[in-house]
Motif scaffolding. Structure first.
Motif, short mmCIF file in Angstrom:
data_model
loop_
_atom_site.label_atom_id
_atom_site.label_comp_id
_atom_site.label_asym_id
_atom_site.label_seq_id
_atom_site.Cartn_x
_atom_site.Cartn_y
_atom_site.Cartn_z
N ALA B 1 -2.54 23.80 -2.86
CA ALA B 1 -1.77 23.27 -1.74
C ALA B 1 -1.64 21.75 -1.86
N GLN B 2 -0.52 21.28 -1.36
CA GLN B 2 -0.28 19.84 -1.41
C GLN B 2 -0.94 19.15 -0.22
N THR B 3 -1.46 17.95 -0.47
CA THR B 3 -2.00 17.14 0.61
C THR B 3 -1.49 15.72 0.47
N VAL B 4 -1.38 15.05 1.61
CA VAL B 4 -0.92 13.66 1.65
C VAL B 4 -1.94 12.86 2.45
N THR B 5 -2.37 11.75 1.91
CA THR B 5 -3.42 10.95 2.56
C THR B 5 -2.95 9.51 2.76
N GLN B 6 -3.07 9.06 3.98
CA GLN B 6 -2.82 7.66 4.29
C GLN B 6 -4.14 7.10 4.80
N SER B 7 -4.73 6.22 4.05
CA SER B 7 -6.10 5.78 4.32
C SER B 7 -6.18 4.60 5.30
N GLN B 8 -5.04 4.07 5.72
CA GLN B 8 -5.03 2.93 6.63
C GLN B 8 -4.52 3.37 7.99
N PRO B 9 -5.40 3.65 8.95
CA PRO B 9 -4.93 4.10 10.26
C PRO B 9 -4.11 3.03 10.98
N GLU B 10 -4.51 1.75 10.82
CA GLU B 10 -3.81 0.68 11.52
C GLU B 10 -3.71 -0.54 10.61
N MET B 11 -2.57 -1.23 10.74
CA MET B 11 -2.39 -2.48 10.02
C MET B 11 -1.59 -3.43 10.90
N SER B 12 -1.73 -4.71 10.59
CA SER B 12 -0.92 -5.70 11.31
C SER B 12 -0.42 -6.75 10.31
N VAL B 13 0.68 -7.36 10.67
CA VAL B 13 1.29 -8.38 9.80
C VAL B 13 2.01 -9.39 10.68
N GLN B 14 2.08 -10.61 10.22
CA GLN B 14 2.83 -11.62 10.94
C GLN B 14 4.31 -11.48 10.62
N GLU B 15 5.11 -11.75 11.61
CA GLU B 15 6.55 -11.73 11.43
C GLU B 15 6.92 -12.58 10.21
N ALA B 16 7.87 -12.04 9.42
CA ALA B 16 8.40 -12.69 8.21
C ALA B 16 7.49 -12.52 6.98
N GLU B 17 6.30 -11.99 7.17
CA GLU B 17 5.40 -11.76 6.04
C GLU B 17 5.67 -10.39 5.42
N THR B 18 4.96 -10.14 4.33
CA THR B 18 5.10 -8.87 3.61
C THR B 18 3.85 -8.02 3.81
N VAL B 19 4.06 -6.73 3.93
CA VAL B 19 2.93 -5.81 4.13
C VAL B 19 3.15 -4.57 3.26
N THR B 20 2.05 -4.00 2.80
CA THR B 20 2.12 -2.78 1.97
C THR B 20 1.28 -1.68 2.59
N LEU B 21 1.90 -0.54 2.79
CA LEU B 21 1.23 0.63 3.33
C LEU B 21 0.94 1.60 2.19
N SER B 22 -0.25 2.17 2.19
CA SER B 22 -0.68 3.02 1.07
C SER B 22 -0.52 4.50 1.38
N CYS B 23 -0.28 5.26 0.34
CA CYS B 23 -0.18 6.72 0.46
C CYS B 23 -0.58 7.33 -0.89
N THR B 24 -1.44 8.31 -0.84
CA THR B 24 -1.73 9.09 -2.04
C THR B 24 -1.49 10.55 -1.72
N TYR B 25 -1.24 11.32 -2.75
CA TYR B 25 -0.93 12.74 -2.55
C TYR B 25 -1.56 13.55 -3.68
N ASP B 26 -1.66 14.81 -3.43
CA ASP B 26 -2.23 15.70 -4.43
C ASP B 26 -1.30 16.89 -4.60
N THR B 27 -0.90 17.16 -5.82
CA THR B 27 -0.03 18.29 -6.10
C THR B 27 -0.14 18.66 -7.56
N SER B 28 0.15 19.91 -7.85
CA SER B 28 0.22 20.36 -9.23
C SER B 28 1.67 20.48 -9.69
#
Lengths: 114, 118
Positions: B1-28
């Motif tokens: 079965a496929q699973t998707v994991t987002q390990s960051q429940p909450e994030m914050s960023v200042q306006e005009a800045e750059t932010v990266t949200l993480s995601c990993t998944y498992d599949t065959s």
């Protein structure tokens, strides 16, 4: 506006009751998906219909059922409601049976079971 | 079965800045599709960006881009020049490639709440 409509927007009912949630897909879309969003389970797939026929089932309880009518609108029926059924229920639609691209989501129906 | 994991429940960023949200998944599966959906306070689910697994080039949509690492099964979302309207919950989602038996259902991660601060 995605073009997918859902009614009602909000629904408050008591435990043990039965409710029906309605979804009208985008014009021309044949496939309808139902998803449940709850604090405990997150966003999960419930069931899919394509042109009136059930095509896939996910984590849908036996107390829940759905159908898609000839005019392609769909209804999700929830019976013997429990407190844990309180959630946001989304309908999504797409053109094809297995879309290469996105599914279009409706605004959701917020169900509160008291 | 496929699973998707987002390990960051909450994030914050200042306006005009750059932010990266993480995601990993498992599949065959070897071919599949990945999506980022945005859910603002209105609760509407809005598609932000999609990536086909067979494409090596990372998808971009205006200020939104992804870093797709197929071998690592990683699919991060980068938001550049963050705006107050980007405040929302972001969901990573997986879909099997459409062929016989695959009906297009989406499998979602748990979501990351992003707050853009003025």
């Amino acid at each position: 506006d995605s073009g997918v409509t859902q009614t009602p927007k909000h629904l408050i009912t008591a435990t043990g009751q039965r409710v029906t949630l309605r979804c009208s897909p985008r014009s021309g879309d044949l496939s309808v998906y139902w998803y449940q969003q709850s604090l405990d389970q997150g966003l999960q797939f419930l069931i899919q219909y394509y042109n009136g026929e059930e095509r896939a089932k996910g984590n849908i309880l036996e107390r829940f059922s759905a159908q898609q009518f000839p005019d392609l609108h769909s209804e999700l029926n929830l019976s013997s409601l429990e407190l844990g059924d309180s959630a946001l229920y989304f309908c999504a639609s797409s053109v094809a049976l297995a879309p290469v691209y996105e599914q279009y989501f409706g605004p959701g129906t917020r169900l509160t079971v008291t | 079965a496929q699973t998707v994991t987002q390990s960051q429940p909450e994030m914050s960023v200042q306006e005009a800045e750059t932010v990266t949200l993480s995601c990993t998944y498992d599949t065959s599966e070897s071919n599949y599709y990945l999506f980022w959906y945005k859910q603002p306070p209105s609760r509407q689910m809005i598609l932000v960006i999609r990536q086909e697994a067979y494409k090596q080039q990372n998808a971009t949509e205006n200020r939104f881009s992804v870093n797709f690492q197929k071998a690592a099964k990683s699919f991060s979302l980068k938001i550049s020049d963050s705006q107050l309207g980007d405040t929302a919950m972001y969901f990573c989602a997986f879909m099997k490639s459409p062929n016989a038996g695959n009906t297009g259902k989406l499998i979602f991660g748990q979501g990351t709440t992003l707050q853009v601060k003025p």
